[in-house]
Design a protein around this motif. Structure first.
Motif, PDB file in Angstrom:
ATOM      1  N   GLY A 152       0.449  -9.533  -6.181  1.00 40.70           N
ATOM      2  CA  GLY A 152       1.039  -8.185  -5.604  1.00 40.70           C
ATOM      3  C   GLY A 152       2.319  -7.678  -6.482  1.00 40.70           C
ATOM      4  O   GLY A 152       2.316  -8.121  -7.489  1.00 40.70           O
ATOM      5  N   TRP A 153       3.036  -6.914  -6.075  1.00 35.73           N
ATOM      6  CA  TRP A 153       4.035  -6.430  -6.438  1.00 35.73           C
ATOM      7  C   TRP A 153       5.471  -6.541  -5.712  1.00 35.73           C
ATOM      8  O   TRP A 153       5.227  -6.836  -4.407  1.00 35.73           O
ATOM      9  N   ILE A 154       6.596  -6.559  -5.962  1.00 37.12           N
ATOM     10  CA  ILE A 154       7.802  -6.586  -5.238  1.00 37.12           C
ATOM     11  C   ILE A 154       8.020  -5.290  -4.520  1.00 37.12           C
ATOM     12  O   ILE A 154       8.434  -4.407  -5.528  1.00 37.12           O
ATOM     13  N   GLY A 155       7.985  -4.998  -3.344  1.00 40.56           N
ATOM     14  CA  GLY A 155       8.243  -3.773  -2.721  1.00 40.56           C
ATOM     15  C   GLY A 155       9.730  -3.380  -2.798  1.00 40.56           C
ATOM     16  O   GLY A 155      10.687  -4.391  -3.090  1.00 40.56           O
ATOM     17  N   LYS A 156       9.944  -2.344  -2.156  1.00 39.21           N
ATOM     18  CA  LYS A 156      11.507  -1.795  -1.864  1.00 39.21           C
ATOM     19  C   LYS A 156      12.185  -2.850  -0.846  1.00 39.21           C
ATOM     20  O   LYS A 156      13.320  -2.875  -0.774  1.00 39.21           O
ATOM     21  N   HIS A 157      11.469  -3.591  -0.200  1.00 40.12           N
ATOM     22  CA  HIS A 157      12.044  -4.610   0.703  1.00 40.12           C
ATOM     23  C   HIS A 157      12.397  -5.760   0.233  1.00 40.12           C
ATOM     24  O   HIS A 157      12.800  -6.770   0.806  1.00 40.12           O
ATOM     25  N   THR A 158      12.147  -5.871  -1.212  1.00 41.48           N
ATOM     26  CA  THR A 158      12.347  -7.112  -2.018  1.00 41.48           C
ATOM     27  C   THR A 158      11.448  -8.360  -1.779  1.00 41.48           C
ATOM     28  O   THR A 158      11.622  -9.428  -2.458  1.00 41.48           O
ATOM     29  N   ASN A 159      10.283  -8.059  -0.920  1.00 40.59           N
ATOM     30  CA  ASN A 159       9.228  -9.076  -0.903  1.00 40.59           C
ATOM     31  C   ASN A 159       8.175  -8.591  -1.739  1.00 40.59           C
ATOM     32  O   ASN A 159       7.913  -7.402  -1.955  1.00 40.59           O
ATOM     33  N   VAL A 161       4.409  -7.590  -1.652  1.00 33.76           N
ATOM     34  CA  VAL A 161       3.374  -6.911  -1.153  1.00 33.76           C
ATOM     35  C   VAL A 161       2.146  -7.021  -1.797  1.00 33.76           C
ATOM     36  O   VAL A 161       1.899  -6.936  -3.213  1.00 33.76           O
ATOM     37  N   SER A 162       1.073  -7.372  -0.836  1.00 34.46           N
ATOM     38  CA  SER A 162      -0.509  -7.452  -1.451  1.00 34.46           C
ATOM     39  C   SER A 162      -1.193  -6.314  -1.027  1.00 34.46           C
ATOM     40  O   SER A 162      -0.826  -5.876  -0.080  1.00 34.46           O
ATOM     41  N   ARG A 163      -2.200  -5.917  -1.950  1.00 33.69           N
ATOM     42  CA  ARG A 163      -2.953  -4.795  -1.353  1.00 33.69           C
ATOM     43  C   ARG A 163      -4.172  -5.289  -0.374  1.00 33.69           C
ATOM     44  O   ARG A 163      -4.465  -4.641   0.375  1.00 33.69           O
ATOM     45  N   ASP A 164      -4.141  -6.473  -0.447  1.00 32.58           N
ATOM     46  CA  ASP A 164      -5.097  -7.349   0.577  1.00 32.58           C
ATOM     47  C   ASP A 164      -4.502  -7.610   1.780  1.00 32.58           C
ATOM     48  O   ASP A 164      -5.172  -7.739   3.117  1.00 32.58           O
ATOM     49  N   ALA A 182      -3.772 -15.760 -18.505  1.00 35.89           N
ATOM     50  CA  ALA A 182      -3.103 -15.232 -17.504  1.00 35.89           C
ATOM     51  C   ALA A 182      -3.713 -14.100 -16.996  1.00 35.89           C
ATOM     52  O   ALA A 182      -4.556 -13.161 -17.579  1.00 35.89           O
ATOM     53  N   ASP A 183      -3.480 -13.616 -15.749  1.00 31.45           N
ATOM     54  CA  ASP A 183      -3.990 -12.637 -15.022  1.00 31.45           C
ATOM     55  C   ASP A 183      -2.914 -11.281 -15.313  1.00 31.45           C
ATOM     56  O   ASP A 183      -1.960 -11.661 -15.804  1.00 31.45           O
ATOM     57  N   ARG A 184      -3.584 -10.060 -15.167  1.00 38.86           N
ATOM     58  CA  ARG A 184      -2.839  -9.007 -15.321  1.00 38.86           C
ATOM     59  C   ARG A 184      -1.484  -8.680 -14.456  1.00 38.86           C
ATOM     60  O   ARG A 184      -2.218  -9.047 -12.932  1.00 38.86           O
ATOM     61  N   HIS A 185      -0.554  -8.432 -14.516  1.00 36.79           N
ATOM     62  CA  HIS A 185       0.713  -8.343 -13.558  1.00 36.79           C
ATOM     63  C   HIS A 185       0.416  -7.237 -12.641  1.00 36.79           C
ATOM     64  O   HIS A 185      -0.555  -6.262 -13.427  1.00 36.79           O
ATOM     65  N   MET A 186       0.942  -7.227 -11.421  1.00 32.73           N
ATOM     66  CA  MET A 186       0.410  -5.952 -10.427  1.00 32.73           C
ATOM     67  C   MET A 186       1.378  -5.125 -10.777  1.00 32.73           C
ATOM     68  O   MET A 186       2.827  -5.355 -10.322  1.00 32.73           O
ATOM     69  N   PRO A 187       1.059  -3.856 -10.935  1.00 31.74           N
ATOM     70  CA  PRO A 187       2.041  -2.667 -10.844  1.00 31.74           C
ATOM     71  C   PRO A 187       2.566  -2.489  -9.595  1.00 31.74           C
ATOM     72  O   PRO A 187       1.864  -2.743  -8.444  1.00 31.74           O
ATOM     73  N   ASP A 188       3.622  -1.507  -9.543  1.00 26.25           N
ATOM     74  CA  ASP A 188       4.093  -1.179  -8.137  1.00 26.25           C
ATOM     75  C   ASP A 188       3.357  -0.148  -7.602  1.00 26.25           C
ATOM     76  O   ASP A 188       3.176   1.065  -8.283  1.00 26.25           O
ATOM     77  N   HIS A 189       2.920  -0.274  -6.438  1.00 31.73           N
ATOM     78  CA  HIS A 189       2.497   0.773  -5.561  1.00 31.73           C
ATOM     79  C   HIS A 189       3.258   1.177  -4.357  1.00 31.73           C
ATOM     80  O   HIS A 189       2.479   1.953  -3.546  1.00 31.73           O
ATOM     81  N   CYS A 190       4.322   1.093  -4.368  1.00 33.44           N
ATOM     82  CA  CYS A 190       5.281   1.700  -3.421  1.00 33.44           C
ATOM     83  C   CYS A 190       5.287   3.109  -3.310  1.00 33.44           C
ATOM     84  O   CYS A 190       5.452   4.050  -2.572  1.00 33.44           O
ATOM     85  N   GLY A 191       5.459   3.653  -4.442  1.00 32.07           N
ATOM     86  CA  GLY A 191       5.460   5.252  -4.706  1.00 32.07           C
ATOM     87  C   GLY A 191       6.558   5.803  -4.137  1.00 32.07           C
ATOM     88  O   GLY A 191       7.922   5.210  -4.224  1.00 32.07           O
ATOM     89  N   SER A 192       6.740   7.036  -3.440  1.00 31.77           N
ATOM     90  CA  SER A 192       7.863   7.497  -2.601  1.00 31.77           C
ATOM     91  C   SER A 192       8.077   6.945  -1.519  1.00 31.77           C
ATOM     92  O   SER A 192       8.982   7.398  -0.763  1.00 31.77           O
ATOM     93  N   CYS A 193       7.263   6.050  -1.045  1.00 31.27           N
ATOM     94  CA  CYS A 193       7.341   5.451   0.496  1.00 31.27           C
ATOM     95  C   CYS A 193       8.626   4.751   0.629  1.00 31.27           C
ATOM     96  O   CYS A 193       8.859   4.154  -0.323  1.00 31.27           O
ATOM     97  N   ASN A 253       0.397  -2.712   5.253  1.00 33.76           N
ATOM     98  CA  ASN A 253      -0.172  -3.872   6.400  1.00 33.76           C
ATOM     99  C   ASN A 253      -1.437  -3.349   6.967  1.00 33.76           C
ATOM    100  O   ASN A 253      -1.896  -4.166   7.693  1.00 33.76           O
ATOM    101  N   LYS A 254      -1.754  -2.017   6.708  1.00 32.39           N
ATOM    102  CA  LYS A 254      -3.012  -1.640   7.360  1.00 32.39           C
ATOM    103  C   LYS A 254      -4.227  -2.180   6.774  1.00 32.39           C
ATOM    104  O   LYS A 254      -5.433  -2.291   7.607  1.00 32.39           O
ATOM    105  N   PHE A 255      -4.164  -2.881   5.456  1.00 32.44           N
ATOM    106  CA  PHE A 255      -5.151  -3.848   5.079  1.00 32.44           C
ATOM    107  C   PHE A 255      -4.844  -5.417   5.721  1.00 32.44           C
ATOM    108  O   PHE A 255      -5.885  -6.209   5.079  1.00 32.44           O
ATOM    109  N   GLN A 256      -3.924  -5.658   6.369  1.00 29.96           N
ATOM    110  CA  GLN A 256      -3.651  -6.996   6.634  1.00 29.96           C
ATOM    111  C   GLN A 256      -4.726  -7.436   7.623  1.00 29.96           C
ATOM    112  O   GLN A 256      -5.421  -6.865   8.365  1.00 29.96           O
ATOM    113  N   LYS A 257      -5.249  -8.969   7.438  1.00 31.68           N
ATOM    114  CA  LYS A 257      -5.992  -9.476   8.316  1.00 31.68           C
ATOM    115  C   LYS A 257      -5.406 -10.689   8.923  1.00 31.68           C
ATOM    116  O   LYS A 257      -4.404 -11.464   8.331  1.00 31.68           O
TER     117      LYS A 257
END
Length: 347
Positions: A152-159, A161-164, A182-193, A253-257
């Motif tokens: 995942g990436w580190i969100g604006k809340h400092t934790n 965030v996983s796409r899944d 190594a896997d590819r690092h996850m880019p930031d997907h927070c955008g303007s949110c 979180n809309k993708f959370q299970k």
């Protein structure tokens, strides 16, 4: 890397998922300069507050090889603890205490570490490699490593965030002498949110990606050694252990299970506990109720301090006898909160 190394990685990932982890990624056993600099800046500015252990372990925390010089690869693991609903819904019931989602089930340190040890043992036996396991009680920069491993990436809340799984992943690591791709690092997907920034009740995220620890309710009602500051008491609402607001607000979180890990499911007595009942706990009752829970580590006095603040915020006259009974409690923390709560009740 050879095909053999890639097969090893694929087999380890499959084993991790079979053992109950929900995410598995691989990173080199090294930290990025910007992460090291960010940690040092955080500590130098005193933003770690009462958490002296962060400064004490900083030299080991800044680089995985400082913990274990022989490590070549970090296997980053995630375990879903998603609640399947918005935890903030509980705030509508002012007579109920809100316990952070992570603390409603069995202590995740025990759950995650048991699986980490099982995976590490399998790696050692299968590939004859050396291994060490870590959960967040060890000085590991787990969120940057999880990002490097693609979890995942580190969100604006400092934790993280996983796409899944949104904001609901427990993290753990297996360090190994195996040199794996190594896997590819996850880019930031927070955008303007900025939903998490706006959700914080105490404005602790006034600078996105930076937590103002001294304003964070999760710090103030768990880690802090002093009473909850007056300025934040009314803002605490019914939060009696931690705060999930910034995590809960994340649109990912809309993708959370919901978690399917039995040990992480909320115990019935912690899903929506009555504040008046919690306020009557003595030390023995507190220890019994929170046996096997991370809540236990704050102790009865700190916990009742938080409960009394919540009762004061509820402003229910029916809680007066419970509050009055604690005005002469042996604990300074409890007496302080009881006096404040009583003053908040209507005449």
């Amino acid at each position: 890397m050879t095909t053999s190394h890639r097969n090893q990685r694929d087999n380890i990932r499959a084993k991790a998922l079979d053992l109950g982890f929900d995410a598995c990624g691989f990173a080199r056993a090294q930290s990025r300069a910007e992460d090291r600099d960010a940690l040092r800046s955080y500590i130098n500015q005193g933003r770690h507050m009462d958490m002296a252990w962060m400064a004490d372990t900083a030299d080991r925390r800044v680089d995985p090889r400082a913990l274990w010089s022989e490590a070549k690869t970090v296997i980053a693991l995630g375990m879903n603890y998603g609640p399947g609903h918005d935890p903030r819904d509980l705030y509508r019931h002012s007579d109920r205490g809100a316990v952070s989602v992570y603390a409603r089930g069995k202590d995740y340190h025990d759950v995650v570490k048991k699986r980490l040890k099982a995976l590490a043992r399998w790696i050692h036996e299968t590939f004859e490699a050396e291994v060490k396991v870590f959960v967040d009680t060890a000085p590991v920069m787990e969120k940057p490593l999880a990002r490097q491993a693609g979890l995942g990436w580190i969100g604006k809340h400092t934790n993280l965030v996983s796409r899944d799984y949104g904001s609901w992943l427990f993290l753990g690591e297996v360090f190994t002498t195996l040199e794996l791709p190594a896997d590819r690092h996850m880019p930031d997907h927070c955008g303007s949110c900025d939903a998490c920034v706006r959700a914080c009740p105490t404005d602790a995220l006034n600078v996105p990606y930076q937590m103002d620890t001294g304003r964070c309710l999760s710090f103030l009602n768990i880690e802090a050694k002093t009473p909850l500051p007056e300025a934040f008491r009314s803002l605490a609402g019914s939060r009696i252990y931690g705060c999930d607001d910034c995590l809960s607000a994340c649109p990912w979180n809309k993708f959370q299970k919901p978690t399917n890990e039995t040990a992480l499911l909320p115990r019935a007595e912690l899903t929506a506990p009555r504040l008046a009942d919690l306020a009557q706990l003595d030390d023995a009752g507190f220890r019994k109720l929170f046996a096997g829970s991370p809540v236990k580590r704050v102790g009865r006095d700190r916990f009742l301090h938080n409960v009394l603040i919540a009762l004061g915020n509820g402003g229910d006259q029916e809680s007066r006898p419970v509050i009055d009974a604690l005005l002469d409690d042996p604990s300074d923390l409890v007496r302080d909160a009881a006096g404040w709560a009583k003053a908040r009740l209507p005449d």
